[in-house]
Design a protein around this motif. Structure first.
Motif, PDB file in Angstrom:
ATOM      1  N   ARG A 188       0.848  -1.203   0.000  1.00 15.64           N
ATOM      2  CA  ARG A 188       0.000   0.000   0.000  1.00 15.64           C
ATOM      3  C   ARG A 188       0.881   1.251   0.000  1.00 15.64           C
ATOM      4  O   ARG A 188       1.795   1.367   0.817  1.00 15.64           O
ATOM      5  N   ASP A 220       2.496   5.058  -6.137  1.00 17.68           N
ATOM      6  CA  ASP A 220       1.203   5.494  -6.672  1.00 17.68           C
ATOM      7  C   ASP A 220       1.466   6.425  -7.835  1.00 17.68           C
ATOM      8  O   ASP A 220       2.592   6.846  -8.076  1.00 17.68           O
ATOM      9  N   ASP A 221       0.404   6.789  -8.517  1.00 18.60           N
ATOM     10  CA  ASP A 221       0.485   7.835  -9.529  1.00 18.60           C
ATOM     11  C   ASP A 221       1.519   7.509 -10.602  1.00 18.60           C
ATOM     12  O   ASP A 221       2.243   8.379 -11.079  1.00 18.60           O
ATOM     13  N   LEU A 230      -3.412  -8.077   7.989  1.00 16.55           N
ATOM     14  CA  LEU A 230      -3.580  -6.608   8.012  1.00 16.55           C
ATOM     15  C   LEU A 230      -4.855  -6.224   7.253  1.00 16.55           C
ATOM     16  O   LEU A 230      -5.654  -5.406   7.720  1.00 16.55           O
ATOM     17  N   GLU A 255      -8.476  -4.620   8.687  1.00 24.72           N
ATOM     18  CA  GLU A 255      -9.065  -3.420   8.075  1.00 24.72           C
ATOM     19  C   GLU A 255     -10.480  -3.713   7.572  1.00 24.72           C
ATOM     20  O   GLU A 255     -11.397  -2.901   7.768  1.00 24.72           O
ATOM     21  N   ASN A 268      -6.679   2.923  -2.198  1.00 22.68           N
ATOM     22  CA  ASN A 268      -5.757   2.191  -1.387  1.00 22.68           C
ATOM     23  C   ASN A 268      -6.300   1.821  -0.017  1.00 22.68           C
ATOM     24  O   ASN A 268      -5.536   1.730   0.951  1.00 22.68           O
ATOM     25  N   ASN A 269      -7.603   1.674   0.095  1.00 24.08           N
ATOM     26  CA  ASN A 269      -8.118   1.126   1.339  1.00 24.08           C
ATOM     27  C   ASN A 269      -9.147   0.050   1.018  1.00 24.08           C
ATOM     28  O   ASN A 269      -9.466  -0.185  -0.155  1.00 24.08           O
ATOM     29  N   ARG A 326      -0.121  -5.107  12.824  1.00 25.00           N
ATOM     30  CA  ARG A 326       0.443  -3.894  12.222  1.00 25.00           C
ATOM     31  C   ARG A 326       1.966  -3.926  12.282  1.00 25.00           C
ATOM     32  O   ARG A 326       2.654  -3.599  11.319  1.00 25.00           O
ATOM     33  N   GLU A 370     -12.632  12.978   1.364  1.00 19.80           N
ATOM     34  CA  GLU A 370     -13.278  12.326   0.226  1.00 19.80           C
ATOM     35  C   GLU A 370     -13.187  13.154  -1.034  1.00 19.80           C
ATOM     36  O   GLU A 370     -13.034  12.620  -2.129  1.00 19.80           O
ATOM     37  N   ARG A 382      -9.687  12.882  -2.401  1.00 17.45           N
ATOM     38  CA  ARG A 382      -9.484  11.589  -3.073  1.00 17.45           C
ATOM     39  C   ARG A 382     -10.250  11.531  -4.392  1.00 17.45           C
ATOM     40  O   ARG A 382      -9.711  11.097  -5.408  1.00 17.45           O
ATOM     41  N   ALA A 390      -1.020  12.488  -5.689  1.00 17.57           N
ATOM     42  CA  ALA A 390      -1.511  12.668  -4.319  1.00 17.57           C
ATOM     43  C   ALA A 390      -1.122  14.026  -3.720  1.00 17.57           C
ATOM     44  O   ALA A 390      -1.966  14.729  -3.153  1.00 17.57           O
ATOM     45  N   GLU A 408      -2.085   5.265  13.706  1.00 15.76           N
ATOM     46  CA  GLU A 408      -1.938   3.893  14.215  1.00 15.76           C
ATOM     47  C   GLU A 408      -3.212   3.108  13.912  1.00 15.76           C
ATOM     48  O   GLU A 408      -3.908   2.625  14.813  1.00 15.76           O
ATOM     49  N   GLN A 409      -3.499   2.990  12.625  1.00 18.11           N
ATOM     50  CA  GLN A 409      -4.674   2.262  12.167  1.00 18.11           C
ATOM     51  C   GLN A 409      -4.256   1.418  10.961  1.00 18.11           C
ATOM     52  O   GLN A 409      -3.305   1.776  10.256  1.00 18.11           O
ATOM     53  N   PRO A 410      -4.987   0.326  10.707  1.00 18.80           N
ATOM     54  CA  PRO A 410      -4.542  -0.575   9.634  1.00 18.80           C
ATOM     55  C   PRO A 410      -4.344   0.116   8.285  1.00 18.80           C
ATOM     56  O   PRO A 410      -3.398  -0.196   7.577  1.00 18.80           O
ATOM     57  N   HIS A 411      -5.248   1.064   7.940  1.00 20.37           N
ATOM     58  CA  HIS A 411      -5.143   1.644   6.602  1.00 20.37           C
ATOM     59  C   HIS A 411      -3.996   2.643   6.472  1.00 20.37           C
ATOM     60  O   HIS A 411      -3.770   3.165   5.378  1.00 20.37           O
ATOM     61  N   TYR A 451      -0.972   1.526   7.335  1.00 18.35           N
ATOM     62  CA  TYR A 451       0.154   0.591   7.312  1.00 18.35           C
ATOM     63  C   TYR A 451       0.258  -0.091   5.965  1.00 18.35           C
ATOM     64  O   TYR A 451      -0.761  -0.315   5.342  1.00 18.35           O
ATOM     65  N   SER A 499       0.400   9.737   0.383  1.00 13.50           N
ATOM     66  CA  SER A 499      -0.427   8.748  -0.327  1.00 13.50           C
ATOM     67  C   SER A 499      -1.516   8.193   0.592  1.00 13.50           C
ATOM     68  O   SER A 499      -2.688   8.108   0.206  1.00 13.50           O
ATOM     69  N   HIS A 500      -1.148   7.821   1.792  1.00 17.80           N
ATOM     70  CA  HIS A 500      -2.130   7.215   2.704  1.00 17.80           C
ATOM     71  C   HIS A 500      -3.257   8.202   3.019  1.00 17.80           C
ATOM     72  O   HIS A 500      -4.428   7.817   3.064  1.00 17.80           O
ATOM     73  N   TYR A 547      -5.262   8.645  -0.464  1.00 20.55           N
ATOM     74  CA  TYR A 547      -5.906   7.484  -1.068  1.00 20.55           C
ATOM     75  C   TYR A 547      -6.531   6.517  -0.073  1.00 20.55           C
ATOM     76  O   TYR A 547      -7.291   5.636  -0.470  1.00 20.55           O
ATOM     77  N   ALA A 548      -6.171   6.626   1.204  1.00 14.07           N
ATOM     78  CA  ALA A 548      -6.720   5.666   2.173  1.00 14.07           C
ATOM     79  C   ALA A 548      -7.429   6.339   3.342  1.00 14.07           C
ATOM     80  O   ALA A 548      -8.253   5.704   3.996  1.00 14.07           O
ATOM     81  N   GLY A 549      -7.130   7.595   3.621  1.00 10.89           N
ATOM     82  CA  GLY A 549      -7.626   8.241   4.829  1.00 10.89           C
ATOM     83  C   GLY A 549      -9.061   8.732   4.738  1.00 10.89           C
ATOM     84  O   GLY A 549      -9.684   8.696   3.687  1.00 10.89           O
ATOM     85  N   SER A 550      -9.562   9.200   5.879  1.00 16.36           N
ATOM     86  CA  SER A 550     -10.897   9.813   5.894  1.00 16.36           C
ATOM     87  C   SER A 550     -10.991  10.761   7.065  1.00 16.36           C
ATOM     88  O   SER A 550     -10.143  10.752   7.961  1.00 16.36           O
ATOM     89  N   ALA A 582     -12.729  10.566   9.507  1.00 22.40           N
ATOM     90  CA  ALA A 582     -12.867   9.855  10.779  1.00 22.40           C
ATOM     91  C   ALA A 582     -11.517   9.593  11.432  1.00 22.40           C
ATOM     92  O   ALA A 582     -11.465   9.205  12.600  1.00 22.40           O
TER      93      ALA A 582
END
Lengths: 430, 430
Positions: free
Chosen positions: A72, A76-77, A106, A110, A305-306, A417, B311, B314, B332, B369-372, B374, B381-382, B385-388, B390
């Motif tokens: 992950r 990218d890009d 992992l 998720e 990527n999630n 993790r 969102e 992304r 990104a 410190e969350q799976p997405h 890692y 990038s995270h 493409y993976a975050g939110s 929340a």
């Protein structure tokens, strides 16, 4: 023998008769034994306080390569071929059993925490994947994806391994695991190899899963190489003579959509991955109109990527509208079906995907006491257009609780993790 | 006089020199006084433990009608005109000061908790909006949106109200509020009325904000009615003689993109709303290539249906790729700039949007410190493409903490949800 019941919750059943009710649900031995507006009498087992929560079927992710979570954000890009050839393939080739174990776990953590209770996985080192599914409590439809660009003896060894895996794990983990066979794609498997895999699927009586028509380039190549576009090519090789789930289906003609409908081929739509890799936008409203069964997948978190299926549900609904200039295309309730009951049906699970008596209790709870669920108007709309996996609080699979208040109960998230990070560093030297 | 510092956090500065560093940041009187790898000596004020967190600039939402949150989920999946004429307009016409207050506060709570520290709002009953901004601690660029389809005396009264509002609140709430003037759109304001608004903007020395080229129908209508497409029409009326931010800009020709670049018109791209209302996909890569300043907006949560700017960031990146078949389109880091520093510059705030010495301390923390998040590869990038939203835990605006561990400190979230629900029920009779 486990028994529990939900006391006074909002229940999004996904049944056509009563989509959202306020009431009670009882679960016994992994199945729903009651759902309705009457409070259960007598001892119904452990009580779950339903206030402030909405309960709905767990989400079904019909295309993933879970272990690729280890990559992950690693490249990218980039143009697709550069990404595959310099970032993905060289590192995936180094994956050991250990890497697949931690990468898969992992992803499972998720998925579970974001409300996915069942996923399709196509990968290598599949015993590790099956073991991770068994341990974590999630449900999986698993398949060893075989690439046939190798000498005949290696092809045979891979196929034998895929067959052994499919046979060994079919129905394992209290029935939570089912299996398929998978030629990776028409562009990575020679025709005669695909035919051998089809034959094996007949012998084993398992479905087939493959990538199809993901990119324009792939379609063009197939025509150059075999004189046929991918759907006709696969049909000719007998792939559609088996129950079959194809991933992507982005570049399809009207005739191809008809062909898929005719052969009852299921399509796993992967909107996030298709956008990110710039593959294009699948013709979902046309597929649905033609009667093709469509479900949703994330693809791996190396290209997404999630693994938040709420996002795929929303993206499917939004892209259908935006690309057709029709705001009535793929309404919320239909989009939510693609991520739940249609997902289950796509992998031939007929007792998963709705909250109804007799169905398996694959259930998630959503915390609706949050600003984006207000005003309390239309919960299906809120879940599809405003919600996210982060709203999930509790998860049960086959009646067993696997997440409680966002904590995984059967696996150690922190350790996973840490181990995944170590695998990544070992693999890439970073 | 407030002083605090972050001890050992990941700092996503959004500066070109050092995008992500591990280190320390000091804030004094609302501004960043130090950021770097050396631990501050002596008394730097209140210590914030940075472990497990990533700190970045707060997000800037450049198009919203916050009070419309009261109509979230009230009529989705409808043709635009049906939605506007049967669902939105009749209910919005009934909005009182009270409704705007609670609807706006509901949106502000949602925005703050999902990491938005500054938003543009175009609506009516704007004193209530400004009051809510002042109370809640968020930053706002506010404007009374005027619709000119009414008798001349009503037009004049509306314009006078908009002028009074812009004058009264400019620089209020310790400078957190700035103001603009807003003809709602070329299709809801007669040309002479737009000219009067432009003149007032010159007199007041404030920017202009308007909707432009959102739908194909609107472009066609403009040609039918005025013989010009919207950009030429607005240029002719002098709108671009002022600093100007237009929302949407979905349907633009090459020449129009050049025109916007030439007049330094800023575009607020609203990808989620544009998809949901089936308006189409804006030509963001082309706008950026031409040198047009682009930022991101949610539009209201009646058409989005949430206010999570992660969102939109992304979606902007994904749609740019998917619609151009180019996976390198809008990488990104660039997408993240549109949601932060470019957002601030779009509303002429030059000391907001990066973590650098001298900048205003509009800062959010992300729980990585969350799976997405890692493996810990590329944080930009995270996040993209993976975050939110929340993932946001803490929020500061102008150095003042307004959210701590997902709890709003200056407003009562539970009361706001309750009051918003009551407003909705009163308005719709539900």
């Amino acid at each position: 023998m486990s028994r529990w019941w939900i006391d006074n919750g909002l229940l999004l059943t996904m049944s056509d008769a009563a989509p959202v009710i306020r009431g009670y649900m009882c679960v016994e031995n992994g199945r729903i034994t009651y759902i309705g507006q009457d409070r259960p009498q007598g001892d119904a087992g452990e009580r779950v306080d339903g206030r402030g929560k909405l309960y709905m079927p767990g989400l079904v992710n019909t295309h993933n390569h879970a272990a690729m979570s280890l990559l992950r954000g690693f490249g990218d890009d980039l143009a697709l071929q550069v990404w595959l050839e310099t970032k993905m393939w060289p590192n995936e080739a180094k994956f050991t059993d250990e890497d697949v174990r931690w990468g898969t776990l992992l992803s499972i953590v998720e998925m579970l925490k974001s409300g996915t209770t069942c996923f399709v996985d196509m990968y290598d080192h599949m015993d590790e994947v099956a073991q991770a599914v068994a341990e974590s409590g999630i449900r999986g439809c698993l398949t060893r994806g075989v690439i046939g660009l190798c000498p005949p003896d290696v092809q045979t060894a891979k196929l034998e391994e895929a067959i052994r895996f499919a046979r060994t794990w079919q129905g394992a983990a209290d029935g939570r695991i089912t299996t398929m066979l998978s030629p990776h794609s028409p562009y990575t498997c020679p025709p005669d190899y695909i035919e051998r895999i089809v034959e094996a699927a007949h012998d084993l009586d398992v479905p087939l899963h493959t990538h199809m028509s993901e990119t324009r380039r792939e379609v063009e190549q197939n025509v150059e190489q075999y004189g046929l576009r991918p759907p006709a090519h696969l049909a000719k090789l007998g792939v559609f003579s088996r129950p079959c789930l194809v991933a992507h289906g982005v570049h399809l003609t009207d005739e191809e959509i008809e062909l898929l409908a005719e052969h009852r081929v299921h399509v796993s739509h992967n909107p996030g991955s298709n956008l990110k890799l710039a593959s294009g936008i699948a013709r979902v409203p046309d597929l649905l109109r033609a009667g093709v069964r469509v479900s949703l997948g994330t693809d791996s978190s190396a290209s997404n990527n999630n693994l938040d299926m709420f996002e795929e549900i929303r993206l499917a609904a939004l892209l259908a509208k935006g690309s057709s200039f029709d705001p009535t295309a793929l309404p919320a309730a239909q989009a939510l079906k693609l991520g739940t009951v249609e997902g289950a049906r796509s992998i031939w699970l007929n007792d998963v995907g709705t909250l109804e008596v007799g169905m398996q209790a694959d259930v998630i709870s959503i915390d609706v006491e949050q600003p984006h669920y207000y005003p309390q108007t239309d919960y299906i709309s809120h879940i599809v257009y405003a919600g996210s996996g982060a709203d999930v609080r509790d998860v049960w699979v086959q009646g067993r609780q696997v997440v409680r208040n966002r904590e995984c109960l059967l696996v150690d998230e922190e350790k996973i993790r840490r181990e995944a990070q170590a695998c990544y560093q070992r693999l890439t030297g970073n």
